[in-house]
Design an enzyme around this catalytic site. Structure first.
Site, PDB file in Angstrom:
ATOM      1  N   ASP A  74     -68.867  42.004  40.392  1.00 11.55           N
ATOM      2  CA  ASP A  74     -69.489  43.477  40.114  1.00 11.55           C
ATOM      3  C   ASP A  74     -68.416  44.497  40.255  1.00 11.55           C
ATOM      4  OD1 ASP A  74     -71.946  44.427  39.110  1.00 11.55           O
ATOM      5  OD2 ASP A  74     -72.233  45.411  40.989  1.00 11.55           O
ATOM      6  N   PHE A 157     -61.742  48.656  27.997  1.00 13.63           N
ATOM      7  CA  PHE A 157     -63.362  48.783  27.676  1.00 13.63           C
ATOM      8  C   PHE A 157     -64.116  49.812  28.629  1.00 13.63           C
ATOM      9  CE2 PHE A 157     -65.554  46.585  31.079  1.00 13.63           C
ATOM     10  CZ  PHE A 157     -64.434  45.802  31.674  1.00 13.63           C
ATOM     11  N   ARG A 186     -60.216  44.817  39.397  1.00 13.21           N
ATOM     12  CA  ARG A 186     -60.213  43.462  39.231  1.00 13.21           C
ATOM     13  C   ARG A 186     -59.175  42.470  39.377  1.00 13.21           C
ATOM     14  NH1 ARG A 186     -62.406  44.390  34.616  1.00 13.21           N
ATOM     15  NH2 ARG A 186     -64.322  44.771  35.711  1.00 13.21           N
TER      16      ARG A 186
HETATM   17  P1  ITT Z   1     -71.506  40.784  33.690  1.00 13.82           P
HETATM   18  O1  ITT Z   1     -72.425  41.222  34.531  1.00 13.82           O
HETATM   19  O2  ITT Z   1     -71.736  39.851  32.826  1.00 13.82           O
HETATM   20  O3  ITT Z   1     -70.255  40.448  34.542  1.00 13.82           O
HETATM   21  P2  ITT Z   1     -71.032  43.692  32.798  1.00 13.82           P
HETATM   22  O4  ITT Z   1     -70.168  44.116  31.775  1.00 13.82           O
HETATM   23  O5  ITT Z   1     -72.592  43.890  33.006  1.00 13.82           O
HETATM   24  O6  ITT Z   1     -70.790  42.112  32.802  1.00 13.82           O
HETATM   25  P3  ITT Z   1     -70.773  44.828  35.525  1.00 13.82           P
HETATM   26  O7  ITT Z   1     -72.192  44.491  35.843  1.00 13.82           O
HETATM   27  O8  ITT Z   1     -69.794  44.237  36.458  1.00 13.82           O
HETATM   28  O9  ITT Z   1     -70.502  43.987  34.163  1.00 13.82           O
HETATM   29  O10 ITT Z   1     -70.648  46.258  34.859  1.00 13.82           O
HETATM   30  C1  ITT Z   1     -69.579  46.793  34.966  1.00 13.82           C
HETATM   31  C2  ITT Z   1     -69.468  48.059  34.197  1.00 13.82           C
HETATM   32  O11 ITT Z   1     -68.535  48.995  35.043  1.00 13.82           O
HETATM   33  C3  ITT Z   1     -68.825  47.781  32.997  1.00 13.82           C
HETATM   34  O12 ITT Z   1     -69.953  47.809  31.769  1.00 13.82           O
HETATM   35  C4  ITT Z   1     -68.094  49.214  32.584  1.00 13.82           C
HETATM   36  O13 ITT Z   1     -68.928  50.103  32.021  1.00 13.82           O
HETATM   37  C5  ITT Z   1     -67.701  49.313  33.929  1.00 13.82           C
HETATM   38  N1  ITT Z   1     -66.421  48.850  34.280  1.00 13.82           N
HETATM   39  C6  ITT Z   1     -65.993  47.807  35.212  1.00 13.82           C
HETATM   40  N2  ITT Z   1     -64.626  47.545  34.957  1.00 13.82           N
HETATM   41  C7  ITT Z   1     -64.381  48.381  34.177  1.00 13.82           C
HETATM   42  C8  ITT Z   1     -63.057  48.301  33.603  1.00 13.82           C
HETATM   43  O14 ITT Z   1     -61.981  47.554  33.921  1.00 13.82           O
HETATM   44  N3  ITT Z   1     -62.601  49.298  32.682  1.00 13.82           N
HETATM   45  C9  ITT Z   1     -63.588  50.123  32.548  1.00 13.82           C
HETATM   46  N4  ITT Z   1     -64.745  50.007  32.841  1.00 13.82           N
HETATM   47  C10 ITT Z   1     -65.291  49.413  33.701  1.00 13.82           C
END
Ligand code: ITT
Length: 205
Positions: A74, A157, A186
């Site tokens: 997360d 992204f 990450r």
């Molecule tokens: P899963 O739950 O399926 O893993 P998700 O995209 O919903 O996928 P999260 O609940 O972890 O993932 O939400 C993380 C959000 O935080 C993601 O949608 C981005 O908006 C932001 N985020 C996380 N890591 C990021 C990164 O490396 N670069 C930019 N934004 C990031």
């Protein structure tokens, strides 16, 4: 090293898979699958109030369903001037009608009067590894930066275009993906998980 273990990565987010696989593969993890291989697992509700809770909820749910060790993350962006927002709500900040571009604009609008000296923020990632015998491990990675005044860059992204890395003098979206994957929140959490995996008794050959 050859890790005799099957592992499920508990995500459908291909951006995450692209970051995670290159770290696990050299470890020799025997077989890695993702949630795309388990279409019957629908949205796991992330009901926690911390990254740690949500990562643990996802890892446990997928582990219980598949009977295999499962790795979930997360992650999100914490901005000091917004009292830690968007935080655990990063993926759905501003409601489901917004896309990444809309969410970035929302953040920039909320920070329009915030001076450069107060624009600190960080990407946070908690990785949780759940085992069928009930063991659960979590590891955290963070990446510090500043929120820009406008989006820049096309790689990555999410909030990458508005996240400025002082050391690189670039936004995260201006960095080549390989470089982002080397320094990201990450990557840092994942390397800690890789160290953990390599130290567990069941993964020794
Ligand atoms: P899963 O739950 O399926 O893993 P998700 O995209 O919903 O996928 P999260 O609940 O972890 O993932 O939400 C993380 C959000 O935080 C993601 O949608 C981005 O908006 C932001 N985020 C996380 N890591 C990021 C990164 O490396 N670069 C930019 N934004 C990031």
């Amino acid at each position: 090293m050859n890790i005799l273990m099957k592992l499920v990565i508990a995500t459908k987010n291909q951006n995450k898979v692209r970051e995670i696989l290159p770290v696990l593969e050299p470890l020799g993890v025997q077989k890695v699958s993702t949630l795309n291989d388990y279409p019957e697992i629908h949205n796991i509700e992330e009901t926690g109030t911390t990254f740690d809770e949500n990562a643990s909820i996802k890892a446990r749910a997928v582990c219980v369903h598949t009977g295999l060790p499962s790795l979930a993350d997360d992650s999100g962006l914490e901005i000091d001037a917004l009292n830690g927002e968007p935080g655990v709500y990063s993926a759905r900040y501003g409601g489901s009608s917004l896309d990444d571009t809309g969410r970035n604009q929302l953040v920039l609008n909320k920070m329009i009067h915030v001076p450069d000296s107060d624009r600190a923020g960080r990407f946070v990632c908690v990785m949780a590894l759940a085992f069928p015998d009930g063991r659960l491990y979590t590891r955290t990675g963070t990446c510090e930066g500043l929120i820009t005044h406008e989006p820049r860059g096309t790689h990555g992204f999410g909030y990458d275009p508005i996240f400025y890395l002082e050391e690189h003098r670039k936004t995260m979206a201006e960095l080549p993906l390989a470089e982002k994957n080397r320094i990201s929140h990450r990557a840092q959490a994942l390397h800690k998980i890789a160290d953990l995996l390599a130290s567990l008794p069941e993964t020794k050959t």
